[in-house]
Design a protein around this motif. Structure first.
Motif, PDB file in Angstrom:
ATOM      1  N   ASP A   1      10.623  -6.547   5.315  1.00 38.11           N
ATOM      2  CA  ASP A   1       9.066  -6.024   4.168  1.00 38.11           C
ATOM      3  C   ASP A   1       8.716  -5.015   5.018  1.00 38.11           C
ATOM      4  O   ASP A   1       8.494  -5.025   5.612  1.00 38.11           O
ATOM      5  N   ALA A   2       8.685  -3.941   3.910  1.00 35.06           N
ATOM      6  CA  ALA A   2       8.170  -2.326   4.354  1.00 35.06           C
ATOM      7  C   ALA A   2       6.739  -2.767   4.906  1.00 35.06           C
ATOM      8  O   ALA A   2       5.852  -1.858   5.956  1.00 35.06           O
ATOM      9  N   PHE A   3       6.452  -3.615   4.528  1.00 33.75           N
ATOM     10  CA  PHE A   3       4.305  -4.359   4.241  1.00 33.75           C
ATOM     11  C   PHE A   3       4.408  -5.224   6.160  1.00 33.75           C
ATOM     12  O   PHE A   3       2.970  -4.955   6.804  1.00 33.75           O
TER      13      PHE A   3
ATOM     14  N   PRO B   1       2.007  -9.773  -0.794  1.00 34.48           N
ATOM     15  CA  PRO B   1       1.109  -9.691  -1.210  1.00 34.48           C
ATOM     16  C   PRO B   1       1.164 -10.795  -1.709  1.00 34.48           C
ATOM     17  O   PRO B   1      -0.057 -11.777  -2.169  1.00 34.48           O
ATOM     18  N   VAL B   2       1.818 -12.487  -0.912  1.00 36.87           N
ATOM     19  CA  VAL B   2       2.059 -13.756  -1.356  1.00 36.87           C
ATOM     20  C   VAL B   2       1.699 -14.410  -0.052  1.00 36.87           C
ATOM     21  O   VAL B   2       0.242 -14.785   0.174  1.00 36.87           O
ATOM     22  N   TYR B   3       2.298 -13.660   0.445  1.00 37.87           N
ATOM     23  CA  TYR B   3       1.554 -14.555   2.056  1.00 37.87           C
ATOM     24  C   TYR B   3       1.084 -13.961   2.991  1.00 37.87           C
ATOM     25  O   TYR B   3       0.335 -14.898   3.405  1.00 37.87           O
TER      26      TYR B   3
ATOM     27  N   ARG C   1      -3.271  -8.121   4.362  1.00 40.43           N
ATOM     28  CA  ARG C   1      -2.709  -6.989   5.336  1.00 40.43           C
ATOM     29  C   ARG C   1      -2.356  -5.787   3.930  1.00 40.43           C
ATOM     30  O   ARG C   1      -2.939  -4.644   4.545  1.00 40.43           O
ATOM     31  N   VAL C   2      -2.873  -5.248   2.812  1.00 35.12           N
ATOM     32  CA  VAL C   2      -2.615  -4.460   2.638  1.00 35.12           C
ATOM     33  C   VAL C   2      -4.399  -4.034   2.334  1.00 35.12           C
ATOM     34  O   VAL C   2      -5.086  -4.994   1.637  1.00 35.12           O
TER      35      VAL C   2
ATOM     36  N   ARG D   1      -4.561  -5.148  -7.122  1.00 29.74           N
ATOM     37  CA  ARG D   1      -5.448  -4.504  -7.867  1.00 29.74           C
ATOM     38  C   ARG D   1      -5.031  -3.143  -6.690  1.00 29.74           C
ATOM     39  O   ARG D   1      -5.096  -1.372  -7.399  1.00 29.74           O
ATOM     40  N   LYS D   2      -5.413  -3.486  -5.334  1.00 27.22           N
ATOM     41  CA  LYS D   2      -5.398  -1.987  -4.497  1.00 27.22           C
ATOM     42  C   LYS D   2      -4.179  -1.558  -4.709  1.00 27.22           C
ATOM     43  O   LYS D   2      -4.335  -0.150  -4.377  1.00 27.22           O
TER      44      LYS D   2
END
Length: 369
Positions: free
Chosen positions: A35-37, A84-86, A90-91, A135-136
């Motif tokens: 996972d890149a994020f 974005p789900v878990y 983080r974003v 959105r971000k």
């Protein structure tokens, strides 16, 4: 001490990027690593800066190559993530700024497509926090696409149709719907390939897009910051509840993504035996010409699948046409996912692939069902 890395991460990163830099055909880089994020902001910036330097070097090297000998330049960068789900939190604004800065710099050297690939399995996973996260990402100039893994739970009637609509509502474009590989360890999650074809024919058609508007849809990702409004306007104008931009495929070793198969047999416990071919709609390396078809024995019979969905509240009678789906062709890739054209003639040189099909299909490399 035996587990100590032999080289530092920055050194390894440069080695990995050198592979892309020296390959004549690679133009698309997908950063996942699981996972890149999950990377820290520092590590993510380090990776993206490395990609930028590599892309610049590849572009500069092309200036010395004649027409017909030029290498493919990096035109698309993708980041794979399920956060974005878990963990949508983080974003952060800081991460979004890193993504925005990279996009601005990369755009100046010819990289034109910036994609976040996520894995949203259900419309129920799209919370207010997930919506804000998306959105971000969109505001940072990145297109968000979705890859659905077609498990038994997500294969229920209408489930994927609803997901496509809600994804479009928040500005996400469906990319792939993947059949679960039919290995026995995945037996519980496996929805048969016949069910995936049934969904494509009987449900997904509600979002079919006429070829006459392909050019219009191709331009949708060009302005990510306006994609929510653009998707809504396009759906209203074309009288569709969602856009069926995803391809339904099985990702197979040695063949890649394909849903071109025919049923050639059945086991004594009712599991179908399928003969797969590679996707004829895509360009492949010459080794394809010397390859044989791949035989898949599904890990679950259709009857077992129907029994399973009945246990989770479904009416098996609503799936009764599933028995008739004994062959399939792979869908064409939507124009929205095509690479941009170069203004130069690309070399036909190929590197970094196996040329011996006997090696490619040895039991050490390809699993059996």
């Amino acid at each position: 001490m035996k587990l100590m890395p032999k080289i530092s991460w920055p050194e390894k990163l440069e080695l990995l990027l050198k592979y892309w830099e020296e390959d004549p055909q690679l133009r698309d880089i997908l950063i996942t690593g699981g996972d890149a994020f999950m990377n820290s902001d520092h590590s993510l910036r380090q990776i993206l800066d490395g990609v930028l330097r590599m892309a610049e070097r590849k572009k500069e090297a092309n200036l010395k190559r004649p027409e017909g000998k030029k290498y493919a330049e990096i035109s698309r960068v993708r980041l794979g993530t399920r956060l974005p789900v878990y963990i949508p939190q983080r974003v952060t604004n800081e991460m979004a700024e890193i993504l925005k800065e990279f996009r601005n710099k990369a755009s100046k050297i010819g990289i034109r497509q910036f994609v976040i690939q996520t894995h949203i399995q259900s419309a129920m996973e799209i919370t207010p926090e997930t919506r804000e996260c998306v959105r971000k990402l969109i505001a940072a100039g990145w297109v968000v696409t979705n890859q659905l893994v077609y498990t038994t739970a997500s294969s229920r009637r209408g489930h994927t149709v609803k997901l496509r609509k809600v994804l479009n509502d928040i500005g996400v474009i469906p990319y792939y719907t993947f059949s679960v590989k039919g290995f026995m360890e995945n037996n519980h999650n496996f929805a048969t390939n016949e069910r995936l074809v049934q969904e494509r024919v009987e449900e997904k058609h509600l979002g079919r897009i006429d070829k006459s508007v392909f050019e219009e849809i191709k331009s949708l990702p060009m302005q990510p910051s306006r994609i929510v409004e653009a998707l809504q306007s396009f759906r209203n104008k074309n009288y569709v509840p969602f856009l069926s931009t995803d391809r339904s495929v099985l990702n197979m070793p040695g063949v890649g993504k394909s849903m071109t198969f025919r049923t050639i047999g059945i086991t004594n416990d009712g599991r179908r035996i399928l003969e797969f071919e590679h996707d004829h709609t895509r360009a492949h390396s010459p080794v394809i010409d010397s390859m044989v078809q791949i035989i898949i024995i599904e890990s679950k019979s259709i009857q077992d699948y129907l029994n399973q969905v009945e246990k989770i509240g479904e009416d098996p009678d609503e799936y009764r046409t599933i028995w008739g789906y004994s062959l399939s062709d792979t869908e064409n890739r939507m124009p929205i996912y095509q690479y941009p054209d170069y203004d130069f003639k690309l070399t036909s040189e190929l590197k970094n692939f196996m040329t011996d099909p006997d090696i490619m299909f040895s039991t050490d490399l390809v699993g059996t069902n």
